[in-house]
Design an enzyme around this catalytic site. Structure first.
Site, PDB file in Angstrom:
ATOM      1  N   ARG A   1     -22.501 -41.004  61.000  1.00 50.14           N
ATOM      2  CA  ARG A   1     -21.283 -40.299  60.630  1.00 50.14           C
ATOM      3  C   ARG A   1     -20.646 -41.009  59.436  1.00 50.14           C
ATOM      4  O   ARG A   1     -20.361 -42.218  59.501  1.00 50.14           O
ATOM      5  CB  ARG A   1     -20.299 -40.259  61.800  1.00 50.14           C
ATOM      6  CG  ARG A   1     -19.007 -39.548  61.443  1.00 50.14           C
ATOM      7  CD  ARG A   1     -17.954 -39.689  62.524  1.00 50.14           C
ATOM      8  NE  ARG A   1     -16.689 -39.166  62.010  1.00 50.14           N
ATOM      9  CZ  ARG A   1     -15.495 -39.623  62.363  1.00 50.14           C
ATOM     10  NH1 ARG A   1     -15.373 -40.599  63.241  1.00 50.14           N
ATOM     11  NH2 ARG A   1     -14.418 -39.101  61.848  1.00 50.14           N
TER      12      ARG A   1
ATOM     13  N   GLU B   1      -8.924 -37.992  62.828  1.00 50.50           N
ATOM     14  CA  GLU B   1      -7.691 -38.568  63.374  1.00 50.50           C
ATOM     15  C   GLU B   1      -6.434 -38.023  62.682  1.00 50.50           C
ATOM     16  O   GLU B   1      -5.647 -38.778  62.093  1.00 50.50           O
ATOM     17  CB  GLU B   1      -7.722 -40.095  63.276  1.00 50.50           C
ATOM     18  CG  GLU B   1      -8.818 -40.717  64.125  1.00 50.50           C
ATOM     19  CD  GLU B   1      -8.730 -42.234  64.181  1.00 50.50           C
ATOM     20  OE1 GLU B   1      -7.910 -42.825  63.448  1.00 50.50           O
ATOM     21  OE2 GLU B   1      -9.485 -42.838  64.966  1.00 50.50           O
TER      22      GLU B   1
ATOM     23  N   ASN C   1     -12.219 -40.051  69.356  1.00 54.66           N
ATOM     24  CA  ASN C   1     -12.237 -41.475  69.036  1.00 54.66           C
ATOM     25  C   ASN C   1     -11.414 -42.189  70.097  1.00 54.66           C
ATOM     26  O   ASN C   1     -10.219 -41.935  70.237  1.00 54.66           O
ATOM     27  CB  ASN C   1     -11.635 -41.735  67.653  1.00 54.66           C
ATOM     28  CG  ASN C   1     -12.391 -41.040  66.540  1.00 54.66           C
ATOM     29  OD1 ASN C   1     -13.492 -40.532  66.751  1.00 54.66           O
ATOM     30  ND2 ASN C   1     -11.810 -41.019  65.351  1.00 54.66           N
TER      31      ASN C   1
ATOM     32  N   HIS D   1     -11.262 -37.950  55.654  1.00 54.17           N
ATOM     33  CA  HIS D   1     -10.963 -39.167  56.403  1.00 54.17           C
ATOM     34  C   HIS D   1      -9.879 -39.938  55.652  1.00 54.17           C
ATOM     35  O   HIS D   1     -10.112 -41.019  55.115  1.00 54.17           O
ATOM     36  CB  HIS D   1     -12.230 -40.009  56.579  1.00 54.17           C
ATOM     37  CG  HIS D   1     -12.134 -41.040  57.664  1.00 54.17           C
ATOM     38  ND1 HIS D   1     -13.033 -41.118  58.712  1.00 54.17           N
ATOM     39  CD2 HIS D   1     -11.246 -42.041  57.871  1.00 54.17           C
ATOM     40  CE1 HIS D   1     -12.712 -42.120  59.502  1.00 54.17           C
ATOM     41  NE2 HIS D   1     -11.618 -42.711  59.006  1.00 54.17           N
TER      42      HIS D   1
ATOM     43  N   GLU E   1     -15.923 -42.366  67.631  1.00 49.78           N
ATOM     44  CA  GLU E   1     -15.566 -43.746  67.282  1.00 49.78           C
ATOM     45  C   GLU E   1     -15.251 -44.518  68.546  1.00 49.78           C
ATOM     46  O   GLU E   1     -14.646 -43.986  69.490  1.00 49.78           O
ATOM     47  CB  GLU E   1     -14.338 -43.803  66.355  1.00 49.78           C
ATOM     48  CG  GLU E   1     -14.587 -43.396  64.931  1.00 49.78           C
ATOM     49  CD  GLU E   1     -13.357 -43.620  64.047  1.00 49.78           C
ATOM     50  OE1 GLU E   1     -12.540 -44.533  64.359  1.00 49.78           O
ATOM     51  OE2 GLU E   1     -13.216 -42.890  63.055  1.00 49.78           O
TER      52      GLU E   1
ATOM     53  N   TYR F   1     -10.597 -46.063  71.823  1.00 45.32           N
ATOM     54  CA  TYR F   1     -10.730 -47.513  71.704  1.00 45.32           C
ATOM     55  C   TYR F   1     -10.127 -48.260  72.895  1.00 45.32           C
ATOM     56  O   TYR F   1     -10.626 -49.306  73.284  1.00 45.32           O
ATOM     57  CB  TYR F   1     -10.038 -48.006  70.431  1.00 45.32           C
ATOM     58  CG  TYR F   1     -10.764 -47.668  69.153  1.00 45.32           C
ATOM     59  CD1 TYR F   1     -11.602 -48.592  68.547  1.00 45.32           C
ATOM     60  CD2 TYR F   1     -10.608 -46.433  68.546  1.00 45.32           C
ATOM     61  CE1 TYR F   1     -12.269 -48.292  67.362  1.00 45.32           C
ATOM     62  CE2 TYR F   1     -11.264 -46.115  67.366  1.00 45.32           C
ATOM     63  CZ  TYR F   1     -12.096 -47.050  66.774  1.00 45.32           C
ATOM     64  OH  TYR F   1     -12.758 -46.740  65.609  1.00 45.32           O
TER      65      TYR F   1
END
Length: 492
Positions: free
Chosen positions: A98, A188, A328, A143, A397, A330
């Site tokens: 990606r 995002e 994404n 992005h 992500e 985390y």
């Protein structure tokens, strides 16, 4: 077969023994990959006909905006070293790469009056090289690097930007769509709006936390929908690809089982992920956002809600613009209800009316926002299934920072093991997770943190003339995982 290097690392760091890890094989068609973005990796900021982006302007105006003075002018220099990076991807053994396309490398000022063929050739060469090495290209159209010219027109506060974005998307589909089967429109959007239009810490550095962020979200949803509709109507039949948007969210769970904390966690998830996912899947903003922002706006003296009202036309245009769910993830947080803050200044944080925090026992990374809570992966994926029931989910992500880029990055390996184990558990729960893309391939520029936060599986020596790439232990571990498709010694 395991390389000798991987075997020795297993013995040294006890990778090959994971009593608490899932002992299931990853599904046969499950895709593993790595992620990057154009501004963070390419460099060549004014080469090959590329125009200026808002991040170029943001850092060039004030070098102190980066913690260590670095910007995206050179970074990993993948504009010149992309062949070396493709070889690394091949050697690690990934299924998917990606990356993002720099809007200004294709359309220097963001408009279609001039298509930059040098930029088109750069991405076409990259995409074809990936295909030649059996790596699926997964381009992200946006992005964070908005053309500076469009930023001066109001950026993501101006609804016309959605039309510019649609025109740009069409050109990308025309130029690259023959070789691309999976697309992402915007990465995002929540973070783009919150930290770009709600604080001074990211480009364009505006402080519109009470109203601009909601307008930003509205325009980005229109832009995503336009790019999706263009593909659906003009390219899907001939190219046969799929399109989505990459959303981000840390899982939020109640601090206690009190109804107030349970509701606070729901509000946090709706404000965080539902903000974008709800309009795309269900056709309007989440009800908690509509009610809370509307009520607070009236108390603050507004005659209307600070949250833009989606017209019937908007609802129908945005709803259904998804082919898969890209997330994404985390970390995670506890969420606690806070009694009424009072009116105060209009603010997203006050609109939510809660308190989020990490458990002190969770391992801390070098970034103050990221602690390791592996269960967040399973819990968020299950919440997505319940709320939206997508046909497919891809984790686009997930990663762990340190401040030095050490090659002996056991903390990163432990983090990946825990999150991937919980991803397997989510698959057992019935969530159709089709892939996992780790952030990131290299130690890229982490926006205003510069190079003080290293998340790559491959170390980059930014002081060397050749920007030397060196595999970290995590790269060897990931290479082994992609070979065995198993987190422990023996999988079922």
């Amino acid at each position: 077969m395991l390389t000798l290097r991987v075997f020795l690392l297993c013995l040294t760091f006890n990778w090959c023994h994971g009593a608490d890890l899932s002992n299931k094989f990853f599904p046969k068609n499950f895709q593993f990959g790595l992620s990057t973005s154009a501004y963070q990796i390419e460099g060549g900021w004014n080469e090959g006909g590329k125009g200026e982006s808002m991040w170029d302007r943001y850092f060039h105006e004030n070098t102190s905006r980066s913690l260590d003075g670095y910007n995206g002018d050179v970074t990993c220099d993948s504009y010149h070293r992309w062949e070396e990076d493709v070889q690394i991807l091949k050697d690690i053994g990934v299924d998917v790469y990606r990356f993002s396309i720099a809007w200004t490398r294709i359309l220097p000022d963001g408009t279609t009056k001039h298509i930059n063929q040098e930029g088109v050739n750069y991405y076409l060469n990259l995409i074809k090289a990936l295909r030649d090495n059996n790596i699926e290209p997964l381009p992200t159209l946006y992005h964070w690097d908005l053309p500076q010219h469009l930023s001066e027109l109001g950026g993501w506060l101006n609804p016309q930007i959605a039309t510019y974005f649609g025109d740009y998307a069409r050109i990308c589909y025309q130029m690259f769509g023959e070789h691309v089967k999976r697309w992402l429109t915007i990465n995002e959007p929540k973070s783009t709006c919150l930290i770009g239009y709600g604080s001074i810490n990211n480009a364009p550095g505006l402080e519109l936390i009470g109203d601009g962020i909601y307008q930003c979200a509205y325009v980005q949803l229109l832009a995503h929908a336009k790019a999706y509709r263009i593909y659906d109507e003009e390219f899907r039949n001939s190219q046969g690809g799929v399109v989505s948007i990459a959303l981000d969210h840390p899982w939020s769970e109640p601090y206690s089982d009190s109804p107030l904390d349970v509701e606070a966690a729901n509000i946090e998830n709706q404000f965080g992920l539902g903000w974008y996912a709800h309009p795309i899947y269900h056709g309007n903003w989440p009800q908690p956002m509509i009610e809370r922002i509307g009520n607070r706006s009236l108390l603050e003296g507004y005659t209307f809600s600070r949250l833009p009202v989606l017209s019937n036309e908007d609802v129908e245009y945005i709803k259904g613009t998804h082919d898969y769910f890209a997330i994404n993830i985390y970390t995670g947080y506890y969420t606690q209800h806070i009694d009424d803050y009072g009116v105060g200044e209009p603010s997203y944080w006050l609109d939510k009316g809660n308190n989020v925090f990490s458990d002190p026992s969770w391992p801390k990374s070098s970034s103050d926002w990221l602690t390791s809570y592996p269960e967040a992966m399973r819990k968020l994926l299950n919440w997505i299934k319940v709320e939206y029931n997508p046909a497919e989910v891809m984790v686009t992500e997930n990663g762990w920072p340190d401040s030095t880029g050490t090659l002996e990055d056991q903390e990163r390996i432990t983090y990946m093991q825990g999150y991937l184990s919980n991803l397997l558990d989510a698959i057992d729960d019935g969530v159709n997770v089709i892939g996992y893309l780790h952030w990131s391939l290299l130690d890229v520029l982490e926006w205003n943190a510069g190079h003080t936060q290293r998340l790559g599986l491959v170390h980059v020596d930014f002081e060397s003339a050749n920007l030397t790439r060196t595999w970290k232990n995590s790269a060897y571990w990931y290479q082994n995982l992609l070979t065995t498709r198993c987190l422990v010694d023996n999988c079922q």
